[in-house]
Design an enzyme around this catalytic site. Structure first.
Site, mmCIF file in Angstrom:
data_model
loop_
_atom_site.group_PDB
_atom_site.id
_atom_site.type_symbol
_atom_site.label_atom_id
_atom_site.label_comp_id
_atom_site.label_asym_id
_atom_site.label_seq_id
_atom_site.Cartn_x
_atom_site.Cartn_y
_atom_site.Cartn_z
ATOM 1 N N CYS A 78 -27.276 6.705 -15.791
ATOM 2 C CA CYS A 78 -28.715 6.575 -15.696
ATOM 3 C C CYS A 78 -29.348 6.702 -17.074
ATOM 4 O O CYS A 78 -28.681 6.893 -18.077
ATOM 5 C CB CYS A 78 -29.288 7.646 -14.773
ATOM 6 N N ARG A 128 -32.112 4.775 -12.423
ATOM 7 C CA ARG A 128 -30.858 5.067 -11.735
ATOM 8 C C ARG A 128 -29.933 3.863 -11.636
ATOM 9 O O ARG A 128 -30.368 2.773 -11.245
ATOM 10 C CB ARG A 128 -31.149 5.576 -10.318
ATOM 11 N N LEU A 129 -28.680 4.089 -11.993
ATOM 12 C CA LEU A 129 -27.581 3.194 -11.655
ATOM 13 C C LEU A 129 -26.791 3.911 -10.572
ATOM 14 O O LEU A 129 -26.145 4.923 -10.828
ATOM 15 C CB LEU A 129 -26.697 2.918 -12.877
ATOM 16 N N ASN A 179 -28.352 12.235 -16.341
ATOM 17 C CA ASN A 179 -27.561 11.067 -16.723
ATOM 18 C C ASN A 179 -26.112 11.512 -16.845
ATOM 19 O O ASN A 179 -25.803 12.398 -17.634
ATOM 20 C CB ASN A 179 -28.054 10.509 -18.065
ATOM 21 N N GLY A 180 -25.223 10.919 -16.052
ATOM 22 C CA GLY A 180 -23.807 11.247 -16.171
ATOM 23 C C GLY A 180 -23.162 11.522 -14.836
ATOM 24 O O GLY A 180 -23.623 11.065 -13.795
ATOM 25 N N ASP A 198 -23.936 14.719 -6.900
ATOM 26 C CA ASP A 198 -23.628 15.724 -7.914
ATOM 27 C C ASP A 198 -24.894 16.221 -8.597
ATOM 28 O O ASP A 198 -24.914 17.325 -9.150
ATOM 29 C CB ASP A 198 -22.623 15.187 -8.936
ATOM 30 N N GLY A 255 -9.828 4.381 -22.328
ATOM 31 C CA GLY A 255 -8.868 5.215 -23.043
ATOM 32 C C GLY A 255 -9.465 5.882 -24.261
ATOM 33 O O GLY A 255 -8.721 6.401 -25.108
#
Length: 648
Positions: A2, A50-51, A75-76, A100, A364
């Protein structure tokens, strides 16, 4: 994933302008195209884009506690949220969503500022507590997610996920910080906590900032740091088994998603290891995405395909032309401040490809820092062995003279560049490492900058950033020290910045299992010989993955994610780089030595020297001046030629 933003009145309860907050929020629409929300009350405004990834139906933000007195924008991802929910419920907290985000609200109520110590994830959030009249900001341990802030002259405190949200407010003074310019031309990015603008800062990794109305804005507080104890006595076999377990757990946590998920697959060790372990955790084929280059010198696509075939992934690969340099202005607008890692181009393209197939991708990133993979680590250790043979006072006198006298040989491999070796031998370990990673080294920056600019920085050197972190590293182990420096500088300022902006430009969430803080902490307990063993970097990771990946993936030379800058600047970008470097925007600042700029161009374009990295750094600085300073939506235009806006 987000975007967050907000305004807080540190002096009183002035009404927050909804139109201004909306403008700030919408400047980050790309970070969260699914939904947007605002919270406004006397003296406080919070915004969120928001995503949707988890709890698609009820995870909207801003999100509140039961009586609406605590509000958060976030965000996260908190990867261990499912473990924390029952613990918080046992303390009497009632959950109304499955997200979350709600864990943050109740964790704050339960544990206050210490709540961040309980979170395992990547995050930047702002939490408003009406009862305590407190605004609380936090950023994750390794700064995967960004957070910018600034205190305006009128006492308003503004913050956001990207610098563009602060610029969209309209009140941020866009005076450029000359110390940030020095850092940029040394490192290719502006190091935390500084930004390119004097009035704005980045919240450092693993820090929180607490603001209370009517009180001065204090300094951020650190809540975590990695300590390289290096004392573990486990065998290689035991370490391999533990590493497999820890990597598998880290990847499993990052595969929690209610939207399509996949992984980047470059064909290198790190991304291949992530894909191999994902395949073992997934009942369905893993979605993998790669970029192929039409220049064989930069193309790893055949190795990526080999891993994809082995694990029967749904593999998608796009061909990027070696002339793919049309993103220069796009990148300048995307990063908001000067940023000179040219691998941002292929990173942007692989994120563009991935978003056509998934909403979340595992990467990675962080593997080189965590496991000891950079070639420069091995070279530094070789130099350290030589440095340890003579006292510093002797080395500085002897090798300092030899370094000045010996001619440069940029065309040769580094180990055969005697001038570079002599210069490195004359320095301390920290000085030598800073010198080795600098884009324009100290003598070059002295020539690059005008006398006026050198007076502005008053002797400041970006090397001071490294000295500061080295003083806090708590280790004199040669490898551990430079790993610590990279965790505090290059990983944060370069790698994480690159991936966050490139992915968010396409509304793609990227997750980083090799940067799990518990994994990083555990690796820091292992001796350095399990990371760099002789001439083999990532020794333990490669050993642990031998049963899962072929040797030509694990033990081939590292290629990197690069673009052919040297050829571009002698060919298709020849005139463009000349026009930019000698053009009106750089000249108007008064900061650069025009004769030295011509030398860099002429020497490179004649083939006498390879100055591609310094020229790219200049090109991106000029693009920043044109694209960010000259035109910021929602604020008045301040021409670069207006000397009142240039530090004097």
């Amino acid at each position: 994933m987000c975007g967050i933003t907000g305004i807080f009145d540190t002096r009183g309860r002035r009404e927050v302008d909804r139109a201004v907050l909306t403008r700030m929020n919408e400047s980050q629409h790309h970070r969260g195209p699914d939904e947007g929300g605002l919270h406004l009350e006397a003296g406080v405004g919070l915004g969120h884009r928001r995503l949707s990834i988890i709890d698609l139906s009820t995870g909207q933000q801003p999100l509140y506690n039961e009586d609406q007195t605590v509000c958060v924008v976030f965000n996260g991802e908190i990867y261990n949220y499912q473990e924390l929910i029952p613990e918080l419920q046992a303390l009497g907290h009632v959950f109304h969503t499955r997200s979350d985000t709600e864990v943050i609200v109740h964790a704050w109520e339960a544990w206050g500022e210490a709540c961040v110590r309980r979170f395992r994830g990547m995050f930047a959030f702002a939490l408003w507590d009406r009862n305590r009249d407190t605004l609380f900001l936090a950023r994750d341990r390794l700064a995967v997610k960004p957070l910018y802030y600034g205190l305006l002259a009128d006492g308003l405190f503004v913050f956001g996920s990207e610098l563009k949200s602060l610029l969209a407010h309209g009140g941020l003074v866009r005076d450029i910080d000359p110390l940030a310019v020095e850092e940029y031309f040394a490192l290719g990015y502006v190091a935390e906590p500084r930004t390119i603008f004097r009035q704005a800062k980045k919240l450092p990794p693993a820090h929180t900032l607490t603001l209370r109305r009517g009180e001065p804005v204090g300094e951020p507080k650190e809540y975590w740091d990695v300590r390289f104890s290096l004392g573990s006595a486990c065998t290689v076999e035991e370490a391999c088994a533990q590493l497999n377990d820890k990597l598998t757990e880290s990847i499993r946590l990052r595969m929690i998603s209610e939207v399509p998920l996949g992984a980047f697959l470059s064909g290198g060790v790190d991304s291949s290891a992530v894909v191999a372990l994902m395949a073992g955790l997934s009942a369905d084929p893993v979605n993998t995405c790669s970029i192929a280059f039409d220049d064989p010198a930069f193309n790893e696509a055949t190795f990526a395909q080999k891993v994809a075939d082995r694990y029967r992934t749904n593999h998608y690969c796009d061909l990027v032309a070696s002339e793919d340099f049309d993103l220069i202005d796009t990148l300048a607008r995307l990063y908001d401040e000067p940023y000179a890692d040219s691998s941002a181009i292929p990173t942007y393209r692989v994120c563009q490809l991935a978003r056509r197939h998934v909403t979340v991708a595992l990467s990675g990133d962080g593997g080189d820092e965590t496991f000891g993979g950079y070639r420069r680590y091995r070279l530094h250790l070789m130099e350290e062995r030589m440095r340890s043979a003579l006292p510093q006072s002797v080395r500085r006198r002897l090798f300092g003279v030899l370094g000045r006298m010996y001619p440069k040989a940029d065309w040769a491999p580094r180990m055969f560049r005697a001038k570079t070796t002599f210069e490195g031998m004359a320095r301390t370990s920290v000085e030598a490492y800073f010198h080795s990673v600098s884009i324009l080294r100290g003598p070059m920056r002295t020539q690059l900058f005008s006398p006026r600019f050198r007076s502005e920085i008053a002797g400041y050197s970006a090397e001071d950033v490294f000295r500061f972190h080295a003083g806090r590293a708590g280790t004199d182990d040669p490898l551990a020290l430079i790993q610590y420096l990279d965790l505090k500088t290059y990983l944060v300022g370069d790698i994480n910045t690159k991936v966050d902006r490139a992915s968010m430009a396409h509304s793609l969430e990227v997750r980083e299992p090799l940067m799990d803080h518990e994994l990083v902490e555990w690796m820091a307990t292992l001796p350095s010989s399990l990371k760099v063993n002789g001439q083999e970097g990532k020794f333990l990771l490669k050993k642990a993955m031998e049963a899962s990946l072929p040797n030509d993936i694990l033990y081939r030379p590292k290629m990197g994610f690069a673009v052919p800058l040297a050829r571009w600047f002698r060919g298709p970008l020849r005139e463009r780089v000349r026009e930019a470097v000698l053009g009106p925007h750089l000249e108007a600042t008064g900061w650069f030595n025009q004769d030295y700029l011509r030398h860099l161009l002429d020497a490179h374009q004649s083939g006498a020297r390879d100055y591609s990295s310094p020229l790219w750094t200049l090109l991106m600085f000029e693009a920043f001046l044109r694209n960010v300073l000259d035109a910021v939506p929602g604020v008045s235009v301040i021409p670069v030629t207006n000397k009142s806006r240039v530090p004097s």
